[in-house]
Design an enzyme around this catalytic site. Structure first.
Site, mmCIF file in Angstrom:
data_model
loop_
_atom_site.group_PDB
_atom_site.id
_atom_site.type_symbol
_atom_site.label_atom_id
_atom_site.label_comp_id
_atom_site.label_asym_id
_atom_site.label_seq_id
_atom_site.Cartn_x
_atom_site.Cartn_y
_atom_site.Cartn_z
ATOM 1 N N CYS A 75 0.855 -1.190 0.000
ATOM 2 C CA CYS A 75 0.000 0.000 0.000
ATOM 3 C C CYS A 75 0.891 1.239 0.000
ATOM 4 C CB CYS A 75 -0.975 -0.008 1.168
ATOM 5 S SG CYS A 75 -0.460 0.835 2.658
ATOM 6 N N HIS B 264 1.325 3.243 3.676
ATOM 7 C CA HIS B 264 2.107 2.770 4.825
ATOM 8 C C HIS B 264 3.260 1.854 4.443
ATOM 9 C CE1 HIS B 264 -2.030 3.589 6.324
ATOM 10 N NE2 HIS B 264 -1.356 4.262 7.235
#
Length: 184
Positions: free
Chosen positions: A74, A77
């Site tokens: 992602c 993060h």
């Protein structure tokens, strides 16, 4: 030492670890290599991935490749999301080599991503490659950014879909696809 290895060294030091400790001596090098591997999709193009594996075919029937595992990071993060992708298309004279569908999924998954964009990129790539009458992509994934931190919900699964052409216009075509991918 590469600049990425230096950055991983700094990150390890910033969390309070000793990078000279036996178990961490080669970690910056391994972490840099792993990060490059996990993001190798940036080094690929659709033409590279397809490698001319587009074939003439006298069929208009739905082609489905389901349960393609995917691994991505992602972009918010840098934590993994892991799941499966289901792809269908309605040929209009051309089909993709079977492995190419999975390779398209991997090319886009191996970039910093959000699942919504990944789903659309896969559908758009197939549409661009063979101009089928329709493309459908469904991704179901678990996001470690939601499991390991933040709300810490272990059983949540995100589902996204992108429907192009007849899969968007005809409910019966979309329903047939969804029924077929949901069979055990």
């Amino acid at each position: 030492m590469s600049s990425m290895e230096n950055l991983f060294t700094q990150i390890i030091q910033e969390i309070g670890e000793d990078v000279t400790r036996e178990g961490l001596v080669d970690t910056p090098k391994r972490a840099a290599a792993a990060f490059r591997f996990l993001n190798r999709g940036y080094q690929q193009t659709l033409d590279d991935v397809l490698n001319n594996a587009i074939f003439e075919a006298d069929t208009e029937d739905m082609v489905i490749v389901k349960d393609i595992e995917l691994y991505s990071l992602c972009e918010h993060h840098l934590l993994p999301f892991i799941g499966k992708c289901h792809v269908a298309y309605l040929p209009t004279g051309k089909v993709l080599g079977l492995s190419k569908v999975a390779r398209i999924v991997d090319m886009y998954a191996r970039r910093l991503q959000i699942q919504e964009r990944l789903t659309k990129q896969i559908a758009d790539a197939i549409q661009q490659s063979i101009q089928p009458a329709g493309v459908a992509v469904v991704i179901e994934a678990k996001h470690l950014c939601m499991m390991m931190r933040g709300v810490e919900k272990q059983n949540s699964v995100m589902q996204t879909s992108s429907m192009l052409g007849l899969f968007r216009k005809q409910i019966s075509t979309r329903s047939e696809f969804l029924n077929l991918i949901n069979r055990a």
